[in-house]
Design a protein around this motif. Structure first.
Motif, PDB file in Angstrom:
ATOM      1  N   MET A 223       2.877  16.957 -14.851  1.00 42.62           N
ATOM      2  CA  MET A 223       3.394  17.375 -16.153  1.00 42.62           C
ATOM      3  C   MET A 223       4.673  16.626 -16.492  1.00 42.62           C
ATOM      4  SD  MET A 223       2.652  21.407 -16.622  1.00 42.62           S
ATOM      5  CE  MET A 223       3.337  21.392 -18.258  1.00 42.62           C
TER       6      MET A 223
ATOM      7  N   TYR B 121      -4.548  16.069 -21.192  1.00 42.12           N
ATOM      8  CA  TYR B 121      -5.219  17.338 -21.022  1.00 42.12           C
ATOM      9  C   TYR B 121      -5.287  17.718 -19.553  1.00 42.12           C
ATOM     10  CZ  TYR B 121      -6.616  16.305 -25.764  1.00 42.12           C
ATOM     11  OH  TYR B 121      -6.590  16.010 -27.090  1.00 42.12           O
ATOM     12  N   LEU B 122      -5.139  19.001 -19.280  1.00 42.56           N
ATOM     13  CA  LEU B 122      -5.318  19.554 -17.946  1.00 42.56           C
ATOM     14  C   LEU B 122      -6.742  20.093 -17.886  1.00 42.56           C
ATOM     15  CD1 LEU B 122      -4.392  20.683 -15.189  1.00 42.56           C
ATOM     16  CD2 LEU B 122      -3.498  22.675 -16.441  1.00 42.56           C
TER      17      LEU B 122
ATOM     18  N   PHE C 255      -5.448  15.793 -14.546  1.00 46.19           N
ATOM     19  CA  PHE C 255      -4.886  15.474 -15.853  1.00 46.19           C
ATOM     20  C   PHE C 255      -5.573  14.235 -16.386  1.00 46.19           C
ATOM     21  CE2 PHE C 255      -1.801  17.910 -13.562  1.00 46.19           C
ATOM     22  CZ  PHE C 255      -1.290  18.778 -14.512  1.00 46.19           C
TER      23      PHE C 255
ATOM     24  N   LEU D 250      -1.932  19.461 -23.110  1.00 50.55           N
ATOM     25  CA  LEU D 250      -0.581  19.611 -22.585  1.00 50.55           C
ATOM     26  C   LEU D 250       0.461  19.759 -23.685  1.00 50.55           C
ATOM     27  CD1 LEU D 250      -0.523  17.238 -19.489  1.00 50.55           C
ATOM     28  CD2 LEU D 250      -0.968  19.684 -19.599  1.00 50.55           C
TER      29      LEU D 250
ATOM     30  N   ALA E 284      -0.829  29.057 -17.763  1.00 54.38           N
ATOM     31  CA  ALA E 284      -0.263  28.030 -18.638  1.00 54.38           C
ATOM     32  C   ALA E 284       0.388  28.762 -19.802  1.00 54.38           C
ATOM     33  CB  ALA E 284      -1.348  27.085 -19.129  1.00 54.38           C
TER      34      ALA E 284
END
Length: 158
Positions: A13, A24-25, A74, A39, A54
Motif C-alpha cells: 500500500m 486494486y487489492l 495488488f 485502493l 479495509a
C-alpha cells in the motif's frame, strides 16, 4: 500468517500509493470467491481478531476472515478473472483481448506460434486467415512470446 499478510499489505500500500494509476487489492478466499478493492477507495487495512478490514475513514469497505484467505495481491487490473492484458500490434496484424481471444488481422503469415520463456512452443495454429480467432485463455501463468510471420508480441498471463 497474519504477520506476513499485514507486512505485505502495508509495504504494498505504501509503494502503490506513489503511483498515478489505480491499483486494486485482490483477495481470493479458500471457497473460491474473490473480493476486489480499489485502493483509491481505502486509506488503511486493519487486522484484528483474525479479520482484515479495509477502511475509508471510519467506514468499512470490505472485511474478510484471514483464515479464509487463500491468496492476496495488488494489481493494476480490477478484473480478477482476467489474466491477459490487451495487446495490439501497431499495424493490426493481430489483437489479443483481455479474455484471451486473439484475433488475426490482415496477414500473409500462415502460422501463429506462442513460445514460453524457455523457448518451447506451447501453441501452434496453422492455416491463418484474416478475422480468425484463436483462444489463448488456457495458457498457464507466465510470460509468452506470440509470433506470426515477422510480427511478435510479449504477453503476461497471471
Amino acid at each position: 500468517m497474519l504477520k506476513k499478510l499485514l507486512l505485505t499489505a502495508m509495504v504494498a500500500m505504501g509503494a502503490l500509493g506513489m503511483q498515478a494509476e489505480s491499483m486494486y487489492l485482490h483477495i481470493t478466499q479458500k471457497d473460491g470467491t474473490v473480493k476486489v478493492v480499489d485502493l483509491d477507495t481505502i486509506d488503511r487495512l486493519v487486522f484484528n481478531n483474525g479479520s482484515m478490514t479495509a477502511l475509508k475513514g471510519d467506514q468499512t469497505v470490505t472485511e474478510v476472515e484471514v483464515a479464509g484467505v487463500e491468496k492476496m495481491g495488488f494489481y493494476e487490473d480490477d478484473d480478477p478473472a482476467v489474466g491477459i492484458k490487451t495487446v495490439k500490434t501497431t499495424d493490426d496484424a493481430f489483437a489479443l483481448d483481455r479474455s484471451g481471444i486473439l484475433t488475426i488481422g490482415a496477414t500473409t503469415a500462415t502460422v501463429l506460434r506462442v513460445y514460453d520463456l524457455q523457448g518451447a512452443e506451447v501453441v501452434s495454429v496453422p492455416g491463418l486467415k484474416t478475422g480468425m480467432k484463436v483462444d489463448l485463455s488456457s495458457l498457464k501463468g507466465g510470460i509468452y512470446v506470440i509470433s506470426m510471420g515477422s510480427k511478435t508480441a510479449k504477453i503476461t498471463v497471471r
